[in-house]
Design an enzyme around this catalytic site. Structure first.
Site, mmCIF file in Angstrom:
data_model
loop_
_atom_site.group_PDB
_atom_site.id
_atom_site.type_symbol
_atom_site.label_atom_id
_atom_site.label_comp_id
_atom_site.label_asym_id
_atom_site.label_seq_id
_atom_site.Cartn_x
_atom_site.Cartn_y
_atom_site.Cartn_z
ATOM 1 N N CYS A 120 5.073 2.160 14.264
ATOM 2 C CA CYS A 120 5.761 2.949 13.488
ATOM 3 C C CYS A 120 6.626 2.006 13.341
ATOM 4 O O CYS A 120 6.319 0.477 13.933
ATOM 5 C CB CYS A 120 6.397 3.508 13.960
ATOM 6 S SG CYS A 120 7.441 3.807 15.237
ATOM 7 N N SER A 146 -3.566 -2.919 -0.727
ATOM 8 C CA SER A 146 -2.924 -3.804 0.023
ATOM 9 C C SER A 146 -3.205 -5.578 0.289
ATOM 10 O O SER A 146 -3.989 -5.339 0.907
ATOM 11 C CB SER A 146 -2.081 -3.204 0.793
ATOM 12 O OG SER A 146 -1.220 -3.607 1.586
ATOM 13 N N GLY A 192 0.718 -1.385 -0.288
ATOM 14 C CA GLY A 192 0.208 -0.025 0.280
ATOM 15 C C GLY A 192 0.861 1.159 0.064
ATOM 16 O O GLY A 192 0.583 2.424 -1.057
ATOM 17 N N THR A 193 1.892 0.800 0.690
ATOM 18 C CA THR A 193 3.398 2.468 0.938
ATOM 19 C C THR A 193 3.577 2.542 -0.658
ATOM 20 O O THR A 193 3.467 4.392 -1.041
ATOM 21 C CB THR A 193 3.970 1.895 1.946
ATOM 22 O OG1 THR A 193 3.347 1.593 3.036
ATOM 23 C CG2 THR A 193 4.934 3.074 1.772
HETATM 24 N N1 PLP Z 1 -2.879 2.989 3.875
HETATM 25 C C1 PLP Z 1 -3.282 2.869 4.869
HETATM 26 C C2 PLP Z 1 -4.496 3.612 5.151
HETATM 27 C C3 PLP Z 1 -2.794 1.599 5.693
HETATM 28 O O1 PLP Z 1 -3.566 1.290 6.818
HETATM 29 C C4 PLP Z 1 -1.711 1.055 5.335
HETATM 30 C C5 PLP Z 1 -1.014 -0.005 6.789
HETATM 31 O O2 PLP Z 1 -1.154 -0.204 7.589
HETATM 32 C C6 PLP Z 1 -1.147 1.585 4.340
HETATM 33 C C7 PLP Z 1 -1.656 2.759 3.309
HETATM 34 C C8 PLP Z 1 0.006 1.113 4.221
HETATM 35 O O3 PLP Z 1 -0.076 -0.136 3.543
HETATM 36 P P1 PLP Z 1 1.485 -1.700 3.117
HETATM 37 O O4 PLP Z 1 2.008 -2.006 5.015
HETATM 38 O O5 PLP Z 1 1.634 -2.537 2.861
HETATM 39 O O6 PLP Z 1 2.353 -0.498 3.005
#
Ligand code: PLP
Length: 375
Positions: free
Chosen positions: A322, A197, A70-71
């Site tokens: 974190c 994700s 997701g990041t």
């Molecule tokens: N966006 C949201 C709303 C999330 O809750 C998270 C993860 O906690 C992310 C992005 C990041 O996703 P990933 O852990 O797959 O990098």
């Protein structure tokens, strides 16, 4: 152990593990090659892409870009759009760090960045988003639902208003938390970019996708061998991508049952706690994901409570985890006007697909016992 931290990550679904297994064994090919082993891997990736596209209603499978989670999808959307278009970014104060830090990075290299405030429930007004859009706005990013509180934003209205303010501005939504509960269907009136994700929906960690509407041009943020049509270089994680597709399929097919069961768990949990201990539900009257219960126990330190709950067999979370595992002050609660004291007394419980009303009742019983001990 009652695992009530599904917003952080979810257990791998058995069908996902089974689908991935061959790719951790003799199906080890690099999909960028020419020979038969490589071609089998390539076919598996393209099947995964087609499957995901169909499940979210995307007309063209090439609208799905595989990412390392997701990041990375958020970075590609926000930074890729800003570097590829006229430049400015409009987002909200409660976004995940993956979006906010991408916006801040763009600010440091000279892009216009506007961070729109939210109300005391954590909701952003679509009107204030649209008012922040000008001729130079490349992208608006508003999350579908918040990872800490579960509060749902009116993304459809954001898209509508942004398009009438500037039809060249792209709209991105981070659907990472929402995908398990809310329908994500791509259509003409939906966002141009959507991040998902795998590990929040029973898939493996470190893989995800960005939906990129046909015709949208993004500047890549990862440079290299030109995989994913140049939009995300790097050798594909074939096992993870195959797992992602199965997780998306199981999630979409099981969503309505999930919603019913998980709502029963969360509602029973909140109901039982309310009748037994002093508790406040964060954004209790806002529209929230069924999985999330963000609760404040006045006079009780969240950090102490988390440790005691862990001893008692309940896994929950405070603030956003974190990399160091430390509890960081929540920018989401701060943006909602929740003071440091109240924030330090707040905990997030998040339910998952195997939970039901009985889980909610059991969890409430354990939490009540721990709170009574600490009071
Ligand atoms: N966006 C949201 C709303 C999330 O809750 C998270 C993860 O906690 C992310 C992005 C990041 O996703 P990933 O852990 O797959 O990098």
């Amino acid at each position: 152990m009652l695992y009530l931290d599904h917003a952080a990550t979810t257990p791998l679904r058995p069908e996902v593990r089974d689908a991935m297994a061959p790719y951790l064994g003799d199906q080890f090919g690099n999909p960028s090659g020419i020979h038969a082993t490589a071609r089998r891997a390539k076919n598996s990736i393209e099947e995964a892409r087609e499957r995901i596209a169909a499940l979210i209603g995307a007309a063209n499978p090439l609208e799905i870009v595989f990412t390392g989670g997701g990041t990375e999808a958020d970075n590609l959307a926000v930074i890729g759009a800003a570097l590829g278009g006229p430049g400015g970014v409009v987002t909200t104060a409660v976004e995940h760090a993956a979006v906010l830090e991408s916006a801040r990075f763009l600010g440091r290299i000279g892009h216009d960045v506007t961070i729109v405030p939210v109300d005391s429930d954590g909701c952003v007004s679509p009107d204030s988003i649209a008012s922040a859009v000008d001729d130079g706005t490349a992208i608006v990013s508003v999350m579908m639902a918040n990872n800490e509180t579960g509060v749902i934003q009116d993304v459809a209205e954001v898209v509508r208003l942004v398009r009438s303010a500037n039809d060249r501005t792209l709209v991105h939504t981070d659907a990472v938390q929402a995908f398990g509960s809310l329908p994500v269907d791509v259509h003409d009136h939906g966002p141009d970019l959507i991040s998902v994700s795998a590990h929040k929906i029973g898939g493996p960690q470190g893989v995800g996708f960005l939906y990129v509407r046909d015709g949208v041009r993004l500047e890549p943020v990862i440079h290299g061998g030109g995989q994913e049509l140049g939009r995300r270089s790097g050798t594909h994680n074939v096992a993870a991508i195959v797992g992602l597709a199965v997780a998306v399929e199981s999630t979409v097919e099981g969503r309505s049952v999930y919603r019913e069961r998980v709502a029963a768990a969360r509602d029973r949990f909140e109901h039982d706690l309310r009748s037994r201990v002093a508790v406040r539900v964060t954004a209790g009257s806002a529209s929230r994901l069924v999985s999330h219960a963000h609760l404040r126990f006045p006079g009780i330190s969240a950090e102490t409570l988390l440790v005691r709950l862990d001893y008692a067999g309940v896994a929950a979370a405070a603030g956003a985890a974190c990399h160091s595992g430390a509890i960081q002050e929540s920018h989401v609660l701060a943006a909602m006007g929740i003071g440091a004291t109240a924030a330090a007394e707040s905990i997030r419980f998040s339910f998952g697909r195997d939970d039901d009303a009985a889980t909610g009742a059991e969890a409430a019983g354990i939490v009540t016992g721990v709170i009574e001990d600490l009071s």
